[in-house]
Every structure is written in C-alpha cells, then in structure tokens.
Design a protein around this motif. Sequence first.
Motif, mmCIF file in Angstrom:
data_model
loop_
_atom_site.group_PDB
_atom_site.id
_atom_site.type_symbol
_atom_site.label_atom_id
_atom_site.label_comp_id
_atom_site.label_asym_id
_atom_site.label_seq_id
_atom_site.Cartn_x
_atom_site.Cartn_y
_atom_site.Cartn_z
ATOM 1 N N PRO A 1 44.879 35.697 47.783
ATOM 2 C CA PRO A 1 44.305 35.702 46.535
ATOM 3 C C PRO A 1 43.094 36.247 46.323
ATOM 4 C CG PRO A 1 44.593 32.828 48.292
ATOM 5 C CD PRO A 1 44.850 34.456 48.476
ATOM 6 N N ARG A 2 42.875 36.215 44.728
ATOM 7 C CA ARG A 2 42.089 37.156 44.409
ATOM 8 C C ARG A 2 40.646 36.891 45.034
ATOM 9 N NH1 ARG A 2 44.178 37.310 38.564
ATOM 10 N NH2 ARG A 2 44.647 39.528 37.459
ATOM 11 N N PHE A 3 40.003 35.526 45.124
ATOM 12 C CA PHE A 3 39.225 35.281 45.435
ATOM 13 C C PHE A 3 39.055 35.683 46.611
ATOM 14 C CE2 PHE A 3 40.872 30.980 46.805
ATOM 15 C CZ PHE A 3 40.880 31.178 48.369
ATOM 16 N N MET B 1 31.786 29.179 32.814
ATOM 17 C CA MET B 1 31.811 29.829 34.266
ATOM 18 C C MET B 1 32.834 28.905 34.783
ATOM 19 S SD MET B 1 30.232 32.143 36.562
ATOM 20 C CE MET B 1 29.616 32.779 35.501
ATOM 21 N N SER B 2 34.367 29.188 35.907
ATOM 22 C CA SER B 2 34.381 28.390 36.745
ATOM 23 C C SER B 2 34.070 28.212 37.510
ATOM 24 C CB SER B 2 36.264 28.599 37.610
ATOM 25 O OG SER B 2 36.168 29.714 37.948
ATOM 26 N N GLN C 1 31.726 31.063 40.592
ATOM 27 C CA GLN C 1 30.584 30.786 40.746
ATOM 28 C C GLN C 1 30.092 30.877 41.642
ATOM 29 O OE1 GLN C 1 28.861 26.461 38.516
ATOM 30 N NE2 GLN C 1 30.102 26.742 36.776
ATOM 31 N N THR C 2 31.135 29.991 42.670
ATOM 32 C CA THR C 2 30.799 29.888 44.396
ATOM 33 C C THR C 2 30.442 31.426 44.831
ATOM 34 O OG1 THR C 2 31.336 28.235 44.344
ATOM 35 C CG2 THR C 2 31.359 29.403 46.290
ATOM 36 N N VAL C 3 31.429 32.366 43.966
ATOM 37 C CA VAL C 3 32.112 33.550 44.247
ATOM 38 C C VAL C 3 30.719 35.210 43.987
ATOM 39 C CG1 VAL C 3 32.630 35.915 43.664
ATOM 40 C CG2 VAL C 3 34.999 33.806 44.476
#
Length: 165
Positions: free
Chosen positions: A123-125, A1-2, A6-8
């Motif tokens: 951005p998506r995040f 997982m990027s 992971q942070t999200v």
Amino acid sequence: MSMLAQTVLLDLDQEFAGTRRMFERLPEQHLEYTPHAKSWPLGKLAIHLLDPPLWGTVTCTTTTLAFDGPMPDKVQPTTAAEFLRIWDERVAQFKQTLAGMSDEALHVTWEATMSGHVVMSMPRFVVLRTVVMNHMIHHRAQLTMYYRMLDVPVPGLYGPSADEK
C-alpha cells in the motif's frame, strides 16, 4: 485532510525538519570527501538525500514505477543554499500532494518493477513509511557520520547532539 495522511505527515514533518538541519550545515568544501573506498562521496550522498520527498510525490501520483524506465532528472546542487532550495521545494510539493489524498488512495497498492518483474508491492502509505521515510533516515544517519569525521557539528535529530550540549 484524511486521518491517514495526517498521521503520515506527523511522522514525516519531524524527519523532514531533521534532514533540513543536515543540509543547513552541509560542508560545501567537502562534497568530494569519501570516508572509505566503498562509500559515496559526501556530495553524491547529499544529492541522494534530496530524493525522498520527490519519491513521496511519485508514490502519491502513480501506482507503478519501472526502476529500469525513465526516472526524474538528477539535480546537481553544489552549495548549501541550492540543496536547501531543492529540499524545500520537494517537501512542499510532496506535502501538498499528500494533503489531497484520501485514506482509500493511501491504501492503493503501489508497485515497483524491474525488467517487467514486480520487486515491491505494498500500500502507498507503507511505501511512504519504508521507502521514503526510513530510507531517508538511513542515508541521513550515514551523512551524520561523514559530518562527524569532518568535524562538522552534527545537529540534534531526536534531542540535542553531542555538539549542541
């Protein structure tokens, strides 16, 4: 997982768990309760609170959404068990989708439009943080006030609540 995924997920996991605790205490007998003439009934607010993980999946799998276009079908649960089932399914689907995303994909610009005009572009995040998570927290907070007015014990969301001390 990027790393970004992971942070999200670290942020969302705690918030999703708190929202699930709200559904566990859903007062089924009060779904029509409205604390004010301008407020939504409790059931409508709770149904809306089911949407953030669905919109998280939509955000991760599309790059644009027309607010005046076709939307996912609205669910109409009436029991706490139905709310929990839908919630768990939507959270699992979103987490699976997010886990497969690269950092690059999470930086892709996502847009929402209305009548052909861009009303949101980021951005998506950032969409996941603001429109998904913060929006969920906002409506969950509203629901805690409904619970308080109905004497439904409010679960602790960031430590014990007054009902859990």
